[in-house]
Design an enzyme around this catalytic site. Sequence first.
Site, mmCIF file in Angstrom:
data_model
loop_
_atom_site.group_PDB
_atom_site.id
_atom_site.type_symbol
_atom_site.label_atom_id
_atom_site.label_comp_id
_atom_site.label_asym_id
_atom_site.label_seq_id
_atom_site.Cartn_x
_atom_site.Cartn_y
_atom_site.Cartn_z
ATOM 1 N N GLY A 14 0.840 -1.205 0.000
ATOM 2 C CA GLY A 14 0.000 0.000 0.000
ATOM 3 C C GLY A 14 0.865 1.241 0.000
ATOM 4 C CB VAL A 66 -1.418 -7.611 0.768
ATOM 5 C CG1 VAL A 66 -0.393 -6.575 0.368
ATOM 6 C CG2 VAL A 66 -2.647 -6.975 1.408
ATOM 7 C CG ASN A 92 1.330 1.476 4.849
ATOM 8 O OD1 ASN A 92 1.133 2.219 5.810
ATOM 9 N ND2 ASN A 92 0.829 1.749 3.642
ATOM 10 C CE1 TYR A 157 -7.720 0.352 10.340
ATOM 11 C CE2 TYR A 157 -7.783 1.299 12.541
ATOM 12 C CZ TYR A 157 -7.180 1.193 11.292
ATOM 13 O OH TYR A 157 -6.046 1.931 11.016
ATOM 14 C CE LYS A 161 -4.347 -1.028 10.984
ATOM 15 N NZ LYS A 161 -3.319 -1.320 9.975
ATOM 16 C CB ILE A 190 -1.875 9.837 10.339
ATOM 17 C CG1 ILE A 190 -1.226 9.077 11.524
ATOM 18 C CG2 ILE A 190 -0.820 10.446 9.410
ATOM 19 C CD1 ILE A 190 -0.429 9.912 12.496
HETATM 20 P P1 NAD Z 1 -4.627 5.020 2.781
HETATM 21 O O1 NAD Z 1 -6.006 4.558 2.504
HETATM 22 O O2 NAD Z 1 -4.163 6.311 2.197
HETATM 23 O O3 NAD Z 1 -3.558 3.907 2.401
HETATM 24 C C1 NAD Z 1 -3.788 2.533 2.501
HETATM 25 C C2 NAD Z 1 -3.235 1.895 1.264
HETATM 26 O O4 NAD Z 1 -3.383 0.472 1.360
HETATM 27 C C3 NAD Z 1 -3.970 2.366 0.005
HETATM 28 O O5 NAD Z 1 -3.046 2.796 -0.967
HETATM 29 C C4 NAD Z 1 -4.700 1.101 -0.449
HETATM 30 O O6 NAD Z 1 -4.893 1.021 -1.839
HETATM 31 C C5 NAD Z 1 -3.777 0.008 0.069
HETATM 32 N N1 NAD Z 1 -4.457 -1.277 0.124
HETATM 33 C C6 NAD Z 1 -5.686 -1.562 0.636
HETATM 34 N N2 NAD Z 1 -5.988 -2.852 0.429
HETATM 35 C C7 NAD Z 1 -4.924 -3.415 -0.213
HETATM 36 C C8 NAD Z 1 -4.649 -4.715 -0.702
HETATM 37 N N3 NAD Z 1 -5.535 -5.724 -0.576
HETATM 38 N N4 NAD Z 1 -3.451 -4.942 -1.298
HETATM 39 C C9 NAD Z 1 -2.538 -3.953 -1.447
HETATM 40 N N5 NAD Z 1 -2.772 -2.673 -1.017
HETATM 41 C C10 NAD Z 1 -3.946 -2.419 -0.403
HETATM 42 O O7 NAD Z 1 -4.510 5.075 4.363
HETATM 43 P P2 NAD Z 1 -3.317 5.479 5.342
HETATM 44 O O8 NAD Z 1 -3.902 6.363 6.350
HETATM 45 O O9 NAD Z 1 -2.120 5.905 4.588
HETATM 46 O O10 NAD Z 1 -3.067 4.059 6.049
HETATM 47 C C11 NAD Z 1 -1.850 3.317 5.966
HETATM 48 C C12 NAD Z 1 -1.805 2.340 7.131
HETATM 49 O O11 NAD Z 1 -1.772 3.086 8.346
HETATM 50 C C13 NAD Z 1 -3.030 1.433 7.224
HETATM 51 O O12 NAD Z 1 -2.643 0.147 7.617
HETATM 52 C C14 NAD Z 1 -3.860 2.093 8.299
HETATM 53 O O13 NAD Z 1 -4.716 1.191 8.945
HETATM 54 C C15 NAD Z 1 -2.772 2.622 9.228
HETATM 55 N N6 NAD Z 1 -3.190 3.714 10.101
HETATM 56 C C16 NAD Z 1 -3.667 4.884 9.599
HETATM 57 C C17 NAD Z 1 -4.061 5.889 10.483
HETATM 58 C C18 NAD Z 1 -4.612 7.210 10.023
HETATM 59 O O14 NAD Z 1 -5.083 7.983 10.866
HETATM 60 N N7 NAD Z 1 -4.547 7.541 8.759
HETATM 61 C C19 NAD Z 1 -3.942 5.689 11.859
HETATM 62 C C20 NAD Z 1 -3.444 4.486 12.325
HETATM 63 C C21 NAD Z 1 -3.064 3.509 11.428
#
Ligand code: NAD
Length: 249
Positions: A14, A66, A92, A157, A161, A190
């Site tokens: 991702g 993935v 990620n 979720y 996690k 974030i």
């Molecule tokens: P985002 O939606 O911008 O990025 C997530 C990415 O994962 C996307 O590009 C999506 O296409 C990809 N993805 C989803 N399913 C997939 C699959 N089956 N195969 C390959 N890629 C896949 O979100 P983000 O905020 O950048 O999140 C990134 C990570 O951080 C995630 O795991 C999310 O749970 C975690 N996270 C985010 C936050 C937040 O506040 N944004 C907080 C805590 C944790």
Amino acid sequence: MGFNKMNRTVLITGGAKGIGKAISEVFAQNHYNVVINYFSSEKAAQKLEKDLLERGFSALAICADVTKRGEIEKLIDTVHWAFGSIDVLVNNAGISQNKLFTDTTEEEWDSMINVHLKGMYNCSQMVVPEMVRKKQGKIINISSIWGMVGASCEVSYSTAKAGMIGFTKALAKELGPSNIQVNCVAPGVIETEMMDSFTEEEKGMMIEQTPLMRFGKAEEIANLVFYLAQPGADFITGQVISSNGGLVI
Ligand code: NAD
């Protein structure tokens, strides 16, 4: 600089958008070969790859879901062909959902568990044998504060996690004797597209509850991930490191 088999290689699932994109950027700027895995974000992935290559960095965008073992197998083969090996894996890729537990369908539940847990299993299992042979490697899993403390209306979720945290601790124990570090980064809130499902009012409430009075930036998570991948962090394994502005203390 272009592709270089002498450089260290990082695979970021991702990796085209949000936190993943920021991670790709920081590793590229530090002269890693950066493998940007994407699934649905083809345009963003190709734009990032082009942008990094034009700036003289080494990057390769590869499409793979993935959750599909066969697709990850092919991805790993392509990375070996292009760069020789994988030194750092960042699990990620993620999806989010806000709804009552009782409204969560079986399909939604399965998809949440599959993307986070099966995805992490698929990618990790395919890089570990090579890391064990080399007696060196880093696996960094992007969990969330909700995996630590749970979130209302985010049961699936939070479950996924929290599973990433259990996986991290167990695998760190198993791979420690092979000098492979496995750690978890658990971000707070974030600013990325993942936050688009919340209203401005909900976002305001989350900021009010955060001692540092703001959301985090993707770059702040990327810098922490990069630090964990460096030799200076070789004595850190099995840990959950949370960059969250004080929201969870
Ligand atoms: P985002 O939606 O911008 O990025 C997530 C990415 O994962 C996307 O590009 C999506 O296409 C990809 N993805 C989803 N399913 C997939 C699959 N089956 N195969 C390959 N890629 C896949 O979100 P983000 O905020 O950048 O999140 C990134 C990570 O951080 C995630 O795991 C999310 O749970 C975690 N996270 C985010 C936050 C937040 O506040 N944004 C907080 C805590 C944790």
